[in-house]
Write a protein that holds these residues in place. Structure first.
Motif, PDB file in Angstrom:
ATOM      1  N   PRO A 215       0.798  -1.234   0.000  1.00 59.83           N
ATOM      2  CA  PRO A 215       0.000   0.000   0.000  1.00 59.83           C
ATOM      3  C   PRO A 215       0.826   1.277   0.000  1.00 59.83           C
ATOM      4  O   PRO A 215       0.297   2.351  -0.295  1.00 59.83           O
ATOM      5  N   ASP A 216       2.115   1.189   0.294  1.00 58.45           N
ATOM      6  CA  ASP A 216       2.972   2.382   0.281  1.00 58.45           C
ATOM      7  C   ASP A 216       3.620   2.630  -1.078  1.00 58.45           C
ATOM      8  O   ASP A 216       4.240   3.666  -1.292  1.00 58.45           O
ATOM      9  N   ASP A 217       3.469   1.681  -2.013  1.00 57.65           N
ATOM     10  CA  ASP A 217       4.204   1.759  -3.271  1.00 57.65           C
ATOM     11  C   ASP A 217       3.747   2.919  -4.152  1.00 57.65           C
ATOM     12  O   ASP A 217       4.553   3.765  -4.538  1.00 57.65           O
ATOM     13  N   MET A 218       2.480   2.991  -4.487  1.00 66.06           N
ATOM     14  CA  MET A 218       2.007   4.067  -5.365  1.00 66.06           C
ATOM     15  C   MET A 218       2.149   5.433  -4.716  1.00 66.06           C
ATOM     16  O   MET A 218       2.604   6.380  -5.385  1.00 66.06           O
ATOM     17  N   PRO A 219       1.821   5.601  -3.431  1.00 60.98           N
ATOM     18  CA  PRO A 219       2.088   6.906  -2.819  1.00 60.98           C
ATOM     19  C   PRO A 219       3.569   7.302  -2.921  1.00 60.98           C
ATOM     20  O   PRO A 219       3.884   8.479  -3.106  1.00 60.98           O
ATOM     21  N   ALA A 220       4.481   6.331  -2.821  1.00 61.53           N
ATOM     22  CA  ALA A 220       5.914   6.627  -2.944  1.00 61.53           C
ATOM     23  C   ALA A 220       6.246   7.130  -4.343  1.00 61.53           C
ATOM     24  O   ALA A 220       7.040   8.065  -4.508  1.00 61.53           O
TER      25      ALA A 220
ATOM     26  N   LEU B   7      26.971  25.141  -0.768  1.00 62.99           N
ATOM     27  CA  LEU B   7      25.669  25.091  -0.112  1.00 62.99           C
ATOM     28  C   LEU B   7      25.538  26.277   0.830  1.00 62.99           C
ATOM     29  O   LEU B   7      26.541  26.774   1.359  1.00 62.99           O
ATOM     30  N   GLY B   8      24.316  26.699   1.065  1.00 64.95           N
ATOM     31  CA  GLY B   8      24.068  27.766   2.020  1.00 64.95           C
ATOM     32  C   GLY B   8      24.296  27.272   3.442  1.00 64.95           C
ATOM     33  O   GLY B   8      24.378  26.068   3.703  1.00 64.95           O
ATOM     34  N   THR B   9      24.379  28.202   4.361  1.00 62.13           N
ATOM     35  CA  THR B   9      24.673  27.894   5.764  1.00 62.13           C
ATOM     36  C   THR B   9      23.771  26.813   6.326  1.00 62.13           C
ATOM     37  O   THR B   9      24.226  25.943   7.066  1.00 62.13           O
ATOM     38  N   TRP B  10      22.497  26.849   6.014  1.00 63.71           N
ATOM     39  CA  TRP B  10      21.531  25.919   6.617  1.00 63.71           C
ATOM     40  C   TRP B  10      21.061  24.853   5.629  1.00 63.71           C
ATOM     41  O   TRP B  10      20.005  24.269   5.822  1.00 63.71           O
ATOM     42  N   GLN B  11      21.832  24.584   4.589  1.00 67.88           N
ATOM     43  CA  GLN B  11      21.430  23.595   3.595  1.00 67.88           C
ATOM     44  C   GLN B  11      22.176  22.285   3.758  1.00 67.88           C
ATOM     45  O   GLN B  11      23.383  22.281   4.026  1.00 67.88           O
ATOM     46  N   GLY B  12      21.449  21.193   3.570  1.00 69.21           N
ATOM     47  CA  GLY B  12      22.032  19.862   3.525  1.00 69.21           C
ATOM     48  C   GLY B  12      21.429  19.106   2.355  1.00 69.21           C
ATOM     49  O   GLY B  12      20.375  19.484   1.826  1.00 69.21           O
ATOM     50  N   ILE B  13      22.093  18.024   1.954  1.00 64.67           N
ATOM     51  CA  ILE B  13      21.609  17.182   0.856  1.00 64.67           C
ATOM     52  C   ILE B  13      21.007  15.931   1.482  1.00 64.67           C
ATOM     53  O   ILE B  13      21.645  15.269   2.314  1.00 64.67           O
ATOM     54  N   TYR B  14      19.797  15.588   1.059  1.00 67.84           N
ATOM     55  CA  TYR B  14      19.070  14.476   1.670  1.00 67.84           C
ATOM     56  C   TYR B  14      18.554  13.483   0.638  1.00 67.84           C
ATOM     57  O   TYR B  14      18.094  13.877  -0.437  1.00 67.84           O
ATOM     58  N   VAL B  15      18.610  12.212   1.012  1.00 63.39           N
ATOM     59  CA  VAL B  15      17.841  11.178   0.323  1.00 63.39           C
ATOM     60  C   VAL B  15      16.479  11.170   1.007  1.00 63.39           C
ATOM     61  O   VAL B  15      16.387  11.109   2.230  1.00 63.39           O
ATOM     62  N   CYS B  16      15.440  11.260   0.209  1.00 59.18           N
ATOM     63  CA  CYS B  16      14.073  11.247   0.726  1.00 59.18           C
ATOM     64  C   CYS B  16      13.493   9.864   0.456  1.00 59.18           C
ATOM     65  O   CYS B  16      13.230   9.522  -0.700  1.00 59.18           O
ATOM     66  N   GLU B  17      13.328   9.092   1.500  1.00 53.95           N
ATOM     67  CA  GLU B  17      12.748   7.747   1.366  1.00 53.95           C
ATOM     68  C   GLU B  17      11.239   7.868   1.466  1.00 53.95           C
ATOM     69  O   GLU B  17      10.711   8.398   2.444  1.00 53.95           O
ATOM     70  N   HIS B  18      10.555   7.366   0.439  1.00 52.99           N
ATOM     71  CA  HIS B  18       9.095   7.443   0.419  1.00 52.99           C
ATOM     72  C   HIS B  18       8.422   6.111   0.733  1.00 52.99           C
ATOM     73  O   HIS B  18       7.212   6.073   0.878  1.00 52.99           O
ATOM     74  N   ARG B  19       9.194   5.047   0.836  1.00 56.57           N
ATOM     75  CA  ARG B  19       8.617   3.735   1.145  1.00 56.57           C
ATOM     76  C   ARG B  19       8.548   3.527   2.650  1.00 56.57           C
ATOM     77  O   ARG B  19       9.286   4.150   3.415  1.00 56.57           O
ATOM     78  N   ALA B  20       7.690   2.618   3.088  1.00 55.98           N
ATOM     79  CA  ALA B  20       7.465   2.378   4.521  1.00 55.98           C
ATOM     80  C   ALA B  20       8.609   1.593   5.169  1.00 55.98           C
ATOM     81  O   ALA B  20       8.797   1.688   6.370  1.00 55.98           O
ATOM     82  N   ARG B  21       9.344   0.839   4.378  1.00 52.78           N
ATOM     83  CA  ARG B  21      10.423   0.010   4.925  1.00 52.78           C
ATOM     84  C   ARG B  21      11.792   0.600   4.600  1.00 52.78           C
ATOM     85  O   ARG B  21      11.922   1.380   3.659  1.00 52.78           O
ATOM     86  N   PRO B  22      12.819   0.184   5.334  1.00 58.74           N
ATOM     87  CA  PRO B  22      14.184   0.587   4.979  1.00 58.74           C
ATOM     88  C   PRO B  22      14.572   0.051   3.599  1.00 58.74           C
ATOM     89  O   PRO B  22      14.116  -1.026   3.195  1.00 58.74           O
TER      90      PRO B  22
END
Length: 146
Positions: free
Chosen positions: A89-94, A116-131
């Motif tokens: 159920p998390d697949d299509m929302p991801a 990068l700006g002072t308050w900027q970081g680079i992130y991987v955004c995980e959209h699935r429910a599991r690791p």
């Protein structure tokens, strides 16, 4: 007058996520740039998945990232209303969240450091429910030391 030759380097960064949320990869990218001897140029990062994203975002207040996860959940909630649910159920929302967010970022590099700006970081955004283990293709183009 002759300019500095443009060189290229590429690599892959593997990132383990813990489920929905953001994993900071700023230091890993900076380490890779140091390893390849990057001096002045651009770094390009590309997410090699369809249910995760890349993002440059605030790195000072963790509530920002939590609020972003909540907002994405409201934009693309889980539920039985999707046709595509073969991976849960998390697949299509991801997939929807990944469609709304960037899958690549380009960052200027000067004197071996990301601009990068002072308050900027680079992130991987995980959209699935599991690791998951996510792969990011790295590419640098510019001058290199040595």
């Amino acid at each position: 007058m002759r300019g500095t030759p443009i060189e290229q380097a590429s690599g892959t960064l593997k990132v383990s996520t813990r489920g929905p949320g953001f994993t900071d990869i700023t230091t890993k990218v900076a380490d890779w740039l140091t390893e390849i001897g990057a001096t002045d140029g651009v770094a390009h990062l590309f997410m090699r998945h369809t249910s995760a994203s890349l993002l440059i975002q605030e790195n000072a207040d963790p509530d920002v990232l939590r609020d972003l996860v909540d907002a994405l959940s409201r934009l693309a909630p889980e539920g039985p209303h999707y046709r595509h649910d073969s991976e849960g159920p998390d697949d299509m929302p991801a997939h929807i969240k990944a469609m709304l967010m960037p899958v690549s970022v380009t960052i200027p590099v000067a004197s071996g450091r990301m601009r990068l700006g002072t308050w900027q970081g680079i992130y991987v955004c995980e959209h699935r429910a599991r690791p998951h283990t996510r792969e990011i293709a790295l590419h640098y183009m510019g001058a290199r030391a040595g």
